[in-house]
Design a protein around this motif. Structure first.
Motif, PDB file in Angstrom:
ATOM      1  N   ASP A   1      39.847  42.782  34.442  1.00 49.05           N
ATOM      2  CA  ASP A   1      40.744  43.667  33.695  1.00 49.05           C
ATOM      3  C   ASP A   1      42.090  42.997  33.441  1.00 49.05           C
ATOM      4  N   GLU A   2      42.252  41.768  33.916  1.00 46.36           N
ATOM      5  CA  GLU A   2      43.588  41.156  33.858  1.00 46.36           C
ATOM      6  C   GLU A   2      43.556  39.646  33.659  1.00 46.36           C
ATOM      7  N   PHE A   3      42.541  38.988  34.214  1.00 43.95           N
ATOM      8  CA  PHE A   3      42.481  37.528  34.183  1.00 43.95           C
ATOM      9  C   PHE A   3      41.175  37.106  33.509  1.00 43.95           C
ATOM     10  N   SER A   4      41.246  36.787  32.242  1.00 44.60           N
ATOM     11  CA  SER A   4      40.053  36.334  31.521  1.00 44.60           C
ATOM     12  C   SER A   4      40.058  34.810  31.509  1.00 44.60           C
ATOM     13  N   LEU A   5      39.045  34.231  32.119  1.00 44.21           N
ATOM     14  CA  LEU A   5      39.048  32.788  32.387  1.00 44.21           C
ATOM     15  C   LEU A   5      38.185  32.063  31.359  1.00 44.21           C
ATOM     16  N   LEU A   6      38.843  31.325  30.479  1.00 42.81           N
ATOM     17  CA  LEU A   6      38.164  30.649  29.367  1.00 42.81           C
ATOM     18  C   LEU A   6      37.863  29.205  29.745  1.00 42.81           C
ATOM     19  N   ALA A   7      36.573  28.852  29.668  1.00 42.10           N
ATOM     20  CA  ALA A   7      36.144  27.489  29.999  1.00 42.10           C
ATOM     21  C   ALA A   7      36.065  26.636  28.737  1.00 42.10           C
ATOM     22  N   GLU A   8      35.888  25.327  28.945  1.00 42.51           N
ATOM     23  CA  GLU A   8      35.830  24.408  27.797  1.00 42.51           C
ATOM     24  C   GLU A   8      34.638  24.694  26.899  1.00 42.51           C
ATOM     25  N   ASP A   9      33.576  25.260  27.459  1.00 44.27           N
ATOM     26  CA  ASP A   9      32.384  25.519  26.652  1.00 44.27           C
ATOM     27  C   ASP A   9      32.431  26.882  25.949  1.00 44.27           C
ATOM     28  N   GLY A  10      33.586  27.526  25.967  1.00 36.53           N
ATOM     29  CA  GLY A  10      33.724  28.787  25.236  1.00 36.53           C
ATOM     30  C   GLY A  10      33.183  29.998  25.962  1.00 36.53           C
ATOM     31  N   THR A  11      32.900  29.838  27.251  1.00 36.13           N
ATOM     32  CA  THR A  11      32.446  30.993  28.027  1.00 36.13           C
ATOM     33  C   THR A  11      33.625  31.586  28.803  1.00 36.13           C
ATOM     34  N   ILE A  12      33.457  32.854  29.159  1.00 35.16           N
ATOM     35  CA  ILE A  12      34.423  33.527  30.016  1.00 35.16           C
ATOM     36  C   ILE A  12      33.802  33.674  31.400  1.00 35.16           C
ATOM     37  N   HIS A  13      34.542  33.232  32.415  1.00 37.25           N
ATOM     38  CA  HIS A  13      34.047  33.304  33.797  1.00 37.25           C
ATOM     39  C   HIS A  13      34.552  34.593  34.462  1.00 37.25           C
ATOM     40  N   PRO A  14      33.725  35.200  35.307  1.00 41.61           N
ATOM     41  CA  PRO A  14      34.137  36.453  35.948  1.00 41.61           C
ATOM     42  C   PRO A  14      35.291  36.263  36.940  1.00 41.61           C
ATOM     43  N   PHE A  15      36.222  37.171  36.890  1.00 39.86           N
ATOM     44  CA  PHE A  15      37.289  37.283  37.903  1.00 39.86           C
ATOM     45  C   PHE A  15      37.453  38.789  38.133  1.00 39.86           C
ATOM     46  N   PRO A  16      36.472  39.382  38.820  1.00 39.72           N
ATOM     47  CA  PRO A  16      36.372  40.848  38.831  1.00 39.72           C
ATOM     48  C   PRO A  16      37.227  41.520  39.896  1.00 39.72           C
ATOM     49  N   ARG A  17      38.518  41.483  39.693  1.00 42.10           N
ATOM     50  CA  ARG A  17      39.354  42.244  40.631  1.00 42.10           C
ATOM     51  C   ARG A  17      39.155  43.735  40.353  1.00 42.10           C
ATOM     52  N   PRO A  18      39.390  44.595  41.330  1.00 37.35           N
ATOM     53  CA  PRO A  18      39.241  46.031  41.070  1.00 37.35           C
ATOM     54  C   PRO A  18      40.216  46.499  39.990  1.00 37.35           C
ATOM     55  N   LEU A  19      39.785  47.475  39.203  1.00 34.66           N
ATOM     56  CA  LEU A  19      40.700  48.052  38.210  1.00 34.66           C
ATOM     57  C   LEU A  19      41.737  48.901  38.935  1.00 34.66           C
ATOM     58  N   GLN A  20      42.973  48.759  38.515  1.00 35.82           N
ATOM     59  CA  GLN A  20      44.039  49.570  39.106  1.00 35.82           C
ATOM     60  C   GLN A  20      44.862  50.165  37.979  1.00 35.82           C
ATOM     61  N   TRP A  21      44.942  51.470  37.957  1.00 36.45           N
ATOM     62  CA  TRP A  21      45.772  52.129  36.960  1.00 36.45           C
ATOM     63  C   TRP A  21      47.159  52.316  37.526  1.00 36.45           C
ATOM     64  N   GLU A  22      48.133  52.356  36.629  1.00 38.63           N
ATOM     65  CA  GLU A  22      49.503  52.560  37.102  1.00 38.63           C
ATOM     66  C   GLU A  22      49.676  53.955  37.702  1.00 38.63           C
ATOM     67  N   CYS A  23      48.926  54.930  37.173  1.00 38.82           N
ATOM     68  CA  CYS A  23      49.012  56.292  37.704  1.00 38.82           C
ATOM     69  C   CYS A  23      47.703  56.592  38.435  1.00 38.82           C
ATOM     70  N   LEU A  24      47.760  57.566  39.321  1.00 38.66           N
ATOM     71  CA  LEU A  24      46.532  57.919  40.048  1.00 38.66           C
ATOM     72  C   LEU A  24      45.497  58.529  39.116  1.00 38.66           C
ATOM     73  N   THR A  25      45.970  59.215  38.073  1.00 36.76           N
ATOM     74  CA  THR A  25      45.028  59.789  37.110  1.00 36.76           C
ATOM     75  C   THR A  25      45.255  59.146  35.746  1.00 36.76           C
ATOM     76  N   HIS A  26      44.190  59.075  34.965  1.00 37.14           N
ATOM     77  CA  HIS A  26      44.266  58.478  33.629  1.00 37.14           C
ATOM     78  C   HIS A  26      44.005  59.595  32.619  1.00 37.14           C
ATOM     79  N   PRO A  27      44.858  59.725  31.601  1.00 33.75           N
ATOM     80  CA  PRO A  27      44.677  60.843  30.674  1.00 33.75           C
ATOM     81  C   PRO A  27      43.334  60.841  29.943  1.00 33.75           C
TER      82      PRO A  27
END
Lengths: 91, 281
Positions: free
Chosen positions: B138-164
């Motif tokens: 949700d924050e760190f999209s890791l782009l490799a030389e071969d055009g792939t995105i590698h997973p960096f799956p940190r937990p999603l964190q919203w700024e508020c406890l509830t999301h509208p």
């Protein structure tokens, strides 16, 4: 901009050509921003050295391209206005 | 006396070791739940943390350097989380460049939602995770030389406890998320709860980048999604890189790594549920 004006690019601009797609990114280090141009616009910007008039620039493009001079003059004038709007030329 | 544990995880391909009392390891568990176990067949950790108790205070060290001391264990967790992200993003250079973007994937490939904080990345990410897409970050999209995105799956964190746009009932009832928490004391001394949403579908492998979406949430705007010229998109992405390279290098790096068939779209949205994506090649 008048045809006898001497447009000058802002100092410190860096032009990064994107190989294979005929597009150039201009980096304005002072403003910490980027502007995307096609190759023609980038060539015009590079000619904005404070020594070429708008008319000189149009003449050089006409000679190089063989395009209609009246059309080129109009295009260059419009392009210089856009470059001014994007704050890539000295005011 | 709490037992001292030593655990390993693979975070974006980097081996991370954490030594901590069992009680702290339990508090850390939701933050690390989405990373593969790194305890087998891997060499010396490149990033190591140690949490120890000294009198009435907790102490966090990393690779022999003291990072934080605090009476509140939650603050130690928060400090570890921040340092973990910083160290991983630094360690993966230059093999992977980290873009400030959320990334989700389906069988066609990966879509990035790239933009500054508040642009709507996490909302869009959540919307597609609820539609059974796979999570990469949700924050760190890791782009490799071969055009792939590698997973960096940190937990999603919203700024508020509830999301509208997403009620807790909808999130939990979807079967797409598990919820986690940790508590800490904020700078004003008030107890705070950090809520973590753990997607259940997490991409395990790199996935080819098909589309970059430059979103802007605007509650007063009409919904629109229009193509963007590659150089314009690269200009914007260059300012979103999370590693210290100059704009000039960032532009050329992105141009060489972003697949030539990758599409770039500018999205303006006011209702995240209306957003649809087709990233088929």
């Amino acid at each position: 901009m008048r045809s006898d004006a001497l447009p000058q690019a802002k100092p410190g601009l860096e032009l990064e050509e994107l190989e294979g797609i005929d597009e150039v990114v201009v980096i304005d280090g002072e403003g910490q921003r980027c502007v995307s141009l096609n190759l023609t616009a980038a060539a015009v910007l590079e000619m904005c050295d404070g020594k070429h008039t708008a008319q000189n620039i149009a003449n050089e493009i006409t000679q190089a391209s063989g395009a209609d001079s009246v059309q080129v003059e109009a295009d260059v004038a419009a392009l210089l206005a856009e470059l001014t709007q994007y704050q890539l030329l000295e005011s | 006396m709490s037992q001292i544990l030593n655990r390993h995880w693979l975070v974006a391909g980097e081996l991370v070791a954490i030594t901590a009392p069992e009680s702290m390891m339990q508090m850390l568990a939701p933050l690390l739940a989405l990373y593969p176990d790194g305890s087998t067949g891997t060499p010396t950790p490149s990033i190591a943390f140690s949490i120890t108790r000294q009198g009435d205070r907790w102490r966090l060290d990393s690779n022999g350097i003291a990072l934080w001391q605090d009476v509140d264990g939650g603050n130690i967790i928060a400090a570890l989380e921040l340092s973990l992200y910083r160290q991983v993003v630094a360690a993966i250079m230059p093999a992977l460049c980290s873009i400030h973007a959320a990334a989700v994937a389906n069988s066609d490939g990966t879509v990035l939602f790239a933009g500054i904080s508040g642009a709507g990345k996490s909302s869009l990410c959540t919307r597609f995770l609820l539609a059974k897409w796979h999570y990469l970050s949700d924050e760190f999209s890791l782009l490799a030389e071969d055009g792939t995105i590698h997973p960096f799956p940190r937990p999603l964190q919203w700024e508020c406890l509830t999301h509208p746009a997403f009620t807790h009932e909808k999130m939990l009832g979807s079967g797409c998320f598990t919820r986690g928490f940790y508590q800490f004391i904020d700078q004003q001394g008030a107890p705070r709860t950090s809520q973590l949403w753990l997607p259940n579908l997490v991409a395990q492998r790199p996935s080819r980048l098909r589309m970059v979406v430059l979103p802007r949430y605007d509650p007063n705007a009409q919904h629109s999604m229009v193509p963007v010229v590659r150089s314009v998109a690269i200009s914007e992405l260059a300012t979103l890189l999370q590693q210290p390279i100059g704009l000039s290098d960032a532009i050329q790096t992105l141009h060489h790594r972003l697949p030539r068939d990758c599409r770039f779209m500018r999205l303006t949205f006011r209702d995240v549920h209306q957003v649809t994506i087709d990233c088929a090649p």
